[in-house]
Enzyme design. Structure first.
Site, short mmCIF file in Angstrom:
data_model
loop_
_atom_site.label_atom_id
_atom_site.label_comp_id
_atom_site.label_asym_id
_atom_site.label_seq_id
_atom_site.Cartn_x
_atom_site.Cartn_y
_atom_site.Cartn_z
N GLU A 1 0.84 -1.18 0.07
CA GLU A 1 -0.02 -0.11 0.08
C GLU A 1 1.01 1.08 -0.01
OE1 GLU A 1 -2.52 0.18 3.45
OE2 GLU A 1 -3.61 -1.44 2.70
N HIS B 1 0.13 -0.87 17.84
CA HIS B 1 -1.16 -1.02 17.04
C HIS B 1 -2.21 -1.50 17.97
CE1 HIS B 1 1.08 -0.10 13.93
NE2 HIS B 1 2.06 -1.05 13.95
N ARG C 1 -17.07 -8.22 14.27
CA ARG C 1 -17.27 -8.40 15.47
C ARG C 1 -17.79 -7.48 16.32
NH1 ARG C 1 -11.48 -7.75 15.52
NH2 ARG C 1 -10.93 -5.83 16.67
C1 MV4 Z 1 -1.12 2.25 7.52
C2 MV4 Z 1 -0.63 3.38 7.83
C3 MV4 Z 1 0.05 4.57 6.87
N1 MV4 Z 1 -0.34 4.09 5.49
N2 MV4 Z 1 -1.30 2.02 6.20
C4 MV4 Z 1 -2.41 -0.58 10.18
C5 MV4 Z 1 -2.77 -1.37 11.00
C6 MV4 Z 1 -2.65 -0.36 12.23
N3 MV4 Z 1 -2.64 -0.83 13.54
C7 MV4 Z 1 -1.43 0.55 11.80
N4 MV4 Z 1 -1.70 0.67 10.48
C8 MV4 Z 1 -1.45 1.52 9.69
N5 MV4 Z 1 -1.59 1.51 8.40
C9 MV4 Z 1 -0.91 2.83 5.24
N6 MV4 Z 1 -1.14 2.61 4.00
C10 MV4 Z 1 -0.26 3.85 9.22
C11 MV4 Z 1 -0.53 3.09 10.21
C12 MV4 Z 1 -0.25 3.00 11.43
C13 MV4 Z 1 -1.13 3.52 12.43
C14 MV4 Z 1 -2.41 3.56 12.34
C15 MV4 Z 1 -3.40 3.84 13.06
C16 MV4 Z 1 -2.91 3.91 14.53
C17 MV4 Z 1 -1.60 4.14 14.94
C18 MV4 Z 1 -0.81 3.91 13.75
C19 MV4 Z 1 0.75 3.82 14.05
C20 MV4 Z 1 1.53 3.34 13.15
C21 MV4 Z 1 1.01 3.07 11.87
#
Ligand code: MV4
Length: 525
Positions: free
Chosen positions: A200, A235, A293
């Site tokens: 992504e 996360h 859920r």
């Molecule tokens: C992302 C992102 C930036 N760009 N995807 C996905 C699972 C989630 N726990 C973290 N995720 C992220 N996916 C893309 N394409 C940034 C995050 C992310 C994040 C998201 C929500 C809350 C905290 C986060 C901390 C680091 C990265």
């Protein structure tokens, strides 16, 4: 309506489901492990069945034992709660095939959403915007390089079978791609038994905002607005709010309509959550994943909409239409929830199991505490160490925050360490108070904390340092042993393992900064 429902869970969510059963005059039936004979949820049920030893692979993940318990007690339905078997499509199917009702969506919708790549294809099919990237797993490093160039760095590699950050790598440039690709694949293989990864485009400093959806078996699909979940650590969500501090009715309607379209497209039933990343500046939103859920953070939606989500889950499963229409849903005031864990914030949030020797739970105007423990409860090392979810409601975000601050100061837990002191600091943090949240909040907050405490570290007791390190080593050995046990049981999906096992804390052994773990006791009043 059902006369008996078996609750295939423990802790605060089992207690929450028991309450909904009581309101509906349904008899709740507990299952429990040998470690949980005196657990709160067991005492609150009319009947309880022991389903195996402490290790969750042998009890709360034991599909055969749980279905037998339901049959033997005459339960007509099973509520899975969250975690454990809640998103296991094979379990949902086995429950249905045993002639029981599964309180959740059909196995087919769960299977589509269980794979991130197939969920992304479903979103495209439904006309819902996704984060730009691939919708199939990458088949080679060359393909990774080509698609990364096509979408433009920075990119993220994510496990197709994953969710929640496992097997996820941020890649800033081509230099990092090779090692990120290899390590993401091997992490995905060991965590999910599936090395498939996809790519992504990375969204910079996004908000994490999710939409609560609800569907009945009569063609009604509605949304209950958003929850802001940007505050996460490794996360895992730490604080959730409804509405988002953005509080934009136009954005809510756009995201709500998108989430409803997706739920319709997979013939959804019951409660679901559609997660999005939101770019603050443009208000663009991108589908991330759908959780099939009830979510941990559902209370903030309940406080603001006045609805009972668990009651509605039960009644729609029994065949009733939703008790409200989209136009009946309104959002009143603001709610904020803290996940209070039995973890030691002064020792890298390691689990702090043991007996709760004293418990004073806050109460008063606008306060709700969804708890799974009481005084003299034992917090077990075997399960997720969530003690309770403390939520505050107010007419405005500021009023909710005032009440949350007061409640956090009232809350006392003796005998074990908890994350309460961290929450007392967050609610006093200027950036948190401003509501300008994004997914980088926790790391900035930690920087501010350690900067404020650098001088404190200098005069710390060296003997305490040794004790801390011994405790860390002992906990790590225990953790490794649990992990080895879990990996022996190959059919157990990683998502259903306990939260702290999933958080990969064993890497702390290698990376822990010893000075930053010694922090001053926060001032609470
Ligand atoms: C992302 C992102 C930036 N760009 N995807 C996905 C699972 C989630 N726990 C973290 N995720 C992220 N996916 C893309 N394409 C940034 C995050 C992310 C994040 C998201 C929500 C809350 C905290 C986060 C901390 C680091 C990265």
């Amino acid at each position: 309506m059902f006369r008996k429902i078996l609750i295939a869970n423990r802790g605060e969510i089992a207690v929450r489901i028991i309450r909904a059963c009581r309101d509906l005059v349904i008899s709740p039936i507990a299952v429990y492990s040998e470690a949980d004979t005196r657990a709160v949820h067991v005492g609150l049920c009319d009947e309880a069945v022991c389903i195996g030893p402490a290790a969750s692979v042998h009890s709360y993940l034991n599909i055969v034992a749980i279905i037998n318990a339901a049959k033997n007690t005459g339960a007509e339905a099973i509520h899975p709660g969250y975690g454990f078997l809640a998103e296991n499509a094979d379990f949902a199917q086995a429950v249905t095939e045993a002639g029981l009702a599964f309180i959740g969506p059909g196995a087919e919708a769960m299977r589509i959403m269980g794979s991130k790549t197939s969920a992304r294809r479903a979103a495209i099919h439904a006309g819902v915007p996704i984060v730009p990237g691939t919708v199939e797993a990458l088949t080679s490093f060359d393909e990774a390089r080509n698609t990364a160039e096509q979408f433009g760095y920075p990119v993220m590699l994510k496990a197709s079978a994953g969710g929640g950050g496992k097997g996820m790598r941020l890649v800033a440039s081509f230099d990092e791609l090779r090692s990120a690709f290899d390590s993401a694949k091997s992490e995905a293989a060991s965590a999910f038994g599936d090395s498939a990864v996809y790519l992504e485009k990375a969204i910079e400093r996004p908000r994490h905002i999710e939409i609560q959806v609800f569907a009945d078996g009569h063609g009604n699909v509605v949304h209950l607005g958003e929850r802001e979940c940007s505050i996460q650590r490794r996360h895992q969500k730490v604080i959730e709010e409804c509405p988002s501090p953005i509080n934009d009715p136009v954005l809510r309607e756009r995201m709500g309509a998108a989430a409803v379209k997706l739920a319709r497209a997979v013939n959804y039933l019951g409660a679901g959550t559609v997660e999005f990343l939101v770019a603050d500046a443009t208000r663009d939103f991108y589908f991330l994943e759908m959780n099939t859920r009830l979510q941990v953070e559902h209370p903030v939606t309940e406080l603001v909409t006045g609805l009972d989500l668990v009651r509605e889950q039960i009644t729609v499963t029994a065949g009733a239409p939703l008790s409200f229409r989209q136009e009946d849903v309104s959002w009143n005031g603001h709610a904020i929830e803290c996940r209070v864990y039995a973890e030691d914030p002064e020792n890298n949030f390691f689990p702090s199991p043991g007996r709760i020797t004293y418990l004073k739970v806050p109460c008063g105007p606008g306060i709700r505490d969804d708890s799974g423990v009481e005084a003299n409860s034992e917090v077990s090392i075997h399960y997720d160490p969530l003690i309770s979810k403390l939520a505050a409601w107010g007419r405005s975000r500021d009023e909710a925050l005032d009440r949350l601050r007061r409640a956090l100061d009232e809350y006392e837990v003796g005998g074990i360490k908890t994350t309460l002191p961290v929450f007392r600091e967050i609610v006093r943090d200027k950036e948190f108070q401003s509501g300008q949240l994004d997914t980088g909040f926790i790391s900035r907050f930690n920087e501010r904390r350690s900067a404020a405490r650098v001088s404190e570290a200098k005069d710390s007791d060296p003997e305490q340092q040794v004790r801390n390190d011994m405790a860390l080593i002992a906990a790590s050995i225990h953790y490794l042993r649990l992990q080895r046990e879990a990996s022996r049981n190959a059919q157990v999906p990683v998502e259903t393992q306990s939260r702290w096992k999933m958080s990969g804390r064993v890497d702390l052994l290698a990376t822990r900064d010893v000075t930053s773990s010694r922090v001053k006791k926060p001032r609470t009043r």
